[in-house]
Design an enzyme around this catalytic site. Structure first.
Site, PDB file in Angstrom:
ATOM      1  N   ILE A  93       0.818  -1.220   0.000  1.00 46.47           N
ATOM      2  CA  ILE A  93       0.000   0.000   0.000  1.00 46.47           C
ATOM      3  C   ILE A  93       0.848   1.266   0.000  1.00 46.47           C
ATOM      4  O   ILE A  93       0.299   2.367   0.027  1.00 46.47           O
ATOM      5  CB  ILE A  93      -0.953   0.020   1.209  1.00 46.47           C
ATOM      6  N   GLY A  94       2.164   1.138  -0.040  1.00 44.38           N
ATOM      7  CA  GLY A  94       3.018   2.320  -0.078  1.00 44.38           C
ATOM      8  C   GLY A  94       4.444   1.942  -0.402  1.00 44.38           C
ATOM      9  O   GLY A  94       4.910   0.855  -0.044  1.00 44.38           O
ATOM     10  N   GLY A 151       8.603   3.682  -0.917  1.00 42.16           N
ATOM     11  CA  GLY A 151       9.500   4.798  -0.676  1.00 42.16           C
ATOM     12  C   GLY A 151      10.914   4.411  -1.032  1.00 42.16           C
ATOM     13  O   GLY A 151      11.174   3.301  -1.511  1.00 42.16           O
ATOM     14  N   ALA A 152      11.838   5.329  -0.803  1.00 40.91           N
ATOM     15  CA  ALA A 152      13.228   5.076  -1.152  1.00 40.91           C
ATOM     16  C   ALA A 152      13.895   4.117  -0.182  1.00 40.91           C
ATOM     17  O   ALA A 152      14.837   3.426  -0.544  1.00 40.91           O
ATOM     18  CB  ALA A 152      13.997   6.391  -1.188  1.00 40.91           C
ATOM     19  N   PHE A 153      13.420   4.061   1.060  1.00 44.06           N
ATOM     20  CA  PHE A 153      14.063   3.238   2.075  1.00 44.06           C
ATOM     21  C   PHE A 153      13.311   1.947   2.358  1.00 44.06           C
ATOM     22  O   PHE A 153      13.745   1.156   3.179  1.00 44.06           O
ATOM     23  CB  PHE A 153      14.206   4.027   3.384  1.00 44.06           C
ATOM     24  N   GLY A 154      12.170   1.738   1.718  1.00 40.20           N
ATOM     25  CA  GLY A 154      11.394   0.543   2.000  1.00 40.20           C
ATOM     26  C   GLY A 154       9.993   0.671   1.443  1.00 40.20           C
ATOM     27  O   GLY A 154       9.750   1.407   0.479  1.00 40.20           O
ATOM     28  N   GLU A 155       9.076  -0.028   2.066  1.00 38.50           N
ATOM     29  CA  GLU A 155       7.696  -0.024   1.618  1.00 38.50           C
ATOM     30  C   GLU A 155       6.778  -0.327   2.789  1.00 38.50           C
ATOM     31  O   GLU A 155       7.230  -0.742   3.864  1.00 38.50           O
ATOM     32  CB  GLU A 155       7.496  -1.056   0.501  1.00 38.50           C
ATOM     33  N   ASP A 198       8.150  17.106   9.916  1.00 36.85           N
ATOM     34  CA  ASP A 198       7.764  16.698   8.565  1.00 36.85           C
ATOM     35  C   ASP A 198       6.254  16.475   8.488  1.00 36.85           C
ATOM     36  O   ASP A 198       5.788  15.492   7.908  1.00 36.85           O
ATOM     37  CB  ASP A 198       8.518  15.426   8.163  1.00 36.85           C
TER      38      ASP A 198
END
Length: 716
Positions: free
Chosen positions: A321-322, A324-328, A438
């Protein structure tokens, strides 16, 4: 007596009275023992005086004793008799002869029958031969012999001469050099080269810097009898140094976690006792005791379940469901219980390269330390050789960015509802001692009832040493020096782009404020940026960019930018490129403009301008969330019950695994990271070879289990 329901002051007074009673009792016992000891001394002195006053009978020589008893033995036979006595293992015969009192020795100095008298006593009471007899069979005899050593014995000890029990010859015994005492009373000359080298070889002290003889310029200086040496761990190999560092960190983490768990356990007990005291008087003592017993059972159960180790094999992946650059982020289901979770995976190698070690530790600490309804709950965290895993609650309503893409603009009433909940969520983070740094629509998730929760604390900080990147740089200097030097190209230097997780550029959008269709295209591109490390600097405060000192007020700037987007339709500093966005944020006095075709209420516009301003004048800088709660824009908001009211949007789910509020279709167009694919292959090889999972130094102590969830029925 039950002391559980006394107040703290009553418990303290009762404790002081008990301590005073114990002290009085102890003093009475001590006084009684002193009186008894004085009486014994007086009785002993009186007995000695009576013995001195009694006349002593004259001593007879041993020859007269033999004649009176009709014995035909003569004195030359005594040598044989003495050997027989030695063969009978009479203990400490020779020592007992030397151990006579000095006054008796003076009395019989000129009497040749002194030896005869000793033998008379021995002959009158001959020893009995026993099986397995030894001097240690009757230890009280040793105590009597060694209680009052004579001056001659002291002299013999000083001369290091000891008498043998089984023979008449003496041995000259000198202790070896290894027995030399290394203290202030030692006579050893450690400045001697021979003794220095001998001690270094026997004590295994490498590179001892013992000062050589004559090294001191002062001839009257006293020689030191200590060994000085420098620790040089660099002389050890790389494997030994890594193991030592790992063991050190594991020990520190073990004791830190033990103390933290003990404090939490005591706090849970105090909270329950306080709750029971504040209950109505109608509650029975039996019911209160039953609740305390239930808490004890939960604590015992938690200690057992906390030792249960989880792994990736305990979960089935339902859907991604998502990314990113460092994982999921995956939607997973636990195999044994069937419960649904959101699993966030972080790649360790990318944490090293992108200098994200402090960020991932801060995120774990925020989630583990929070029990607020405004923060996503973390249930477990564990790791293997390649990944870090965060098992969190699944919020099926998606995020605020999905709602903005669907609805484009919120009304002021809807904006007021979500902004009020964001104020309470940010306040909860600040009370934990953290700064989010953030906050953006992507990180504001919607739960099953339509209320918001904050997530993604990857850039948060609690100002702990483990939340500082310099801590991990020093930690990894010896392990991987090439990972910590930004100048050699292996680690990117901290910059605006890397700090905001920017790695994949998207097509630039030529933005005109009146073109809603093009604005919608920007939102879709904005979603792609969220999946990568491009990130969105649109919501970050300017003081963070310029590396100035900042505090919790930087989160209120982000809230103002989100409120601007909810009411107007785009972020306040939206630009074609991220660098242009940076420039606009730094020059916010000139670039912050509200379009003329957008009509806002004076209260909403005033709140936006008081949030998007310099840090010194920003709303919430001094009194935190209370300043925002008192603003006219939030007039009529019930801050205590807002989470109990119906939300403007309540997700309707078809099943527990329904993910239609997440843009999973768009994820198919997002390419997988090469680092993620390589890490999965390495992990499969480790499992096939039966390798053991290894914890890296920066991730020691990452494992976590939540008490209130783990102690529920069928939690694991």
């Amino acid at each position: 007596m039950n002391y559980d329901y006394l107040t703290d002051e009553q418990k303290q007074q009762l404790y002081f009275h008990q301590m005073q009673a114990e002290q009085q009792q102890h003093q009475q016992q001590l006084h009684y023992k002193q009186q008894q000891h004085i009486q014994q001394q007086q009785q002993h002195q009186q007995n000695q005086q009576n013995q001195q006053q009694q006349p002593q009978p004259p001593r007879q020589p041993f020859s007269t004793f033999l004649q009176n008893n009709g014995s035909n033995s003569d004195l030359p036979q005594m040598g044989t008799f003495q050997q027989d006595l030695q063969r009978q293992n009479i203990p400490n015969l020779r020592f007992s002869q030397q151990n006579q009192p000095s006054d008796l020795g003076q009395e019989f100095q000129d009497d040749d029958s002194f030896m005869d008298e000793d033998l008379t006593e021995i002959h009158e009471q001959p020893p009995m031969q026993e099986l397995n007899s030894s001097p240690m069979t009757h230890p009280h005899s040793f105590q009597q012999n060694f209680q009052t050593p004579t001056k001659n014995d002291d002299a013999n000890l000083r001369n290091q001469q000891f008498q043998s029990v089984d023979s008449e010859r003496s041995l000259d015994f000198k202790p070896p050099v290894t027995f030399t005492k290394l203290n202030n009373n030692s006579n050893a000359d450690l400045s001697s080269p021979t003794e220095s080298s001998f001690l270094k070889s026997n004590l295994n002290l490498p590179n001892s810097n013992i000062p050589p003889a004559g090294a001191s310029n002062d001839p009257n200086a006293q020689k030191s009898n200590y060994i000085y040496f420098n620790r040089q761990p660099n002389s050890l190999n790389k494997i030994a140094q890594d193991k030592a560092s790992s063991i050190k960190l594991k020990l520190e983490n073990y004791y830190q976690m033990s103390v933290a768990h003990a404090i939490e356990r005591n706090q849970r007990r105090l909270d329950l006792e306080h709750k029971l005291l504040n209950e109505e008087s109608g509650s029975s003592e039996e019911r209160k005791n039953r609740q305390l017993q239930n808490l004890g059972k939960k604590e015992s159960q938690f200690l057992r379940l906390r030792r249960t180790k989880l792994s990736l094999e305990d979960f089935n992946t339902v859907k991604v469901i998502g990314k990113g650059a460092f994982g999921e982020v995956r939607l997973v289901q636990k195999r044994d219980t069937g419960k649904i979770y959101a699993m966030k995976t972080l790649l360790k190698s990318e944490m090293y390269k992108k200098d994200q070690l402090a960020h991932v530790k801060a995120e774990r600490d925020v989630l583990a330390g929070s029990d607020s309804p405004w923060v996503v709950s973390l249930y477990y965290s564990f790791q293997d050789a390649q990944y870090l895993y965060l098992i969190m609650e699944f919020l099926p309503g998606g995020d605020l960015m999905t709602m903005l893409i669907r609805w484009q603009i919120f009304t002021e009433d809807i904006t007021r509802f979500y902004m009020a909940e964001c104020v309470l969520a940010i306040e909860a983070i600040h009370k934990l001692g953290f700064i989010h740094r953030d906050i953006k629509p992507d990180n504001i998730l919607i739960d099953i009832r339509g209320h918001i929760k904050l997530s993604d604390f990857g850039l948060s900080t609690g100002f702990h040493k483990t939340h500082d990147s310099n801590y991990y740089k020093k930690l990894l200097e010896k392990e991987n020096p090439h990972h910590t030097n930004p100048q050699n190209g292996n680690l990117q230097a901290p910059s605006m782009a890397t700090n905001n997780r920017n790695s994949m550029m998207v097509d630039a959008i030529h933005l005109t404020m009146s073109n809603r269709q093009q604005m919608q295209t920007w939102r879709k591109s904005r979603r792609l940026m969220a999946y990568s490390t491009v990130g969105t600097p649109d919501y970050i405060a300017p003081e963070i960019f310029v590396h100035q000192g900042y505090g919790q007020e930087c989160d209120w700037w982000s809230l103002g930018a989100i409120m601007f987007e909810c009411l107007i339709g785009w972020p306040p500093f939206c630009s074609e490129t991220p660098h242009e966005t940076y420039r606009k944020i730094l020059n916010w006095q000139e670039t912050l403009q509200i379009p003329d075709d957008i009509h806002l209420s004076p209260e909403s516009e005033d709140l936006i301008r008081k949030l998007l301003t310099n840090a010194e004048n920003r709303l919430g800088r001094y009194n935190g969330a209370d300043e925002l709660k008192s603003h006219p824009f939030f007039r009529g908001v019930d801050w205590d019950t807002i989470r109990k009211v119906d939300a403007p949007f309540i997700p309707k789910l078809r099943s527990i695994t329904d993910t239609r509020f997440f843009p999973t279709d768009e994820l198919e167009n997002v390419p997988d990271s090469p680092a993620l694919s390589k890490a999965m292959e390495q992990r499969d090889q480790v499992l096939q070879n039966g390798g053991n999972v290894k914890e890296d130094l920066p991730f020691i102590g990452y494992t976590y289990s939540r008490f209130d969830y783990l102690t529920r029925k069928n939690a694991l």
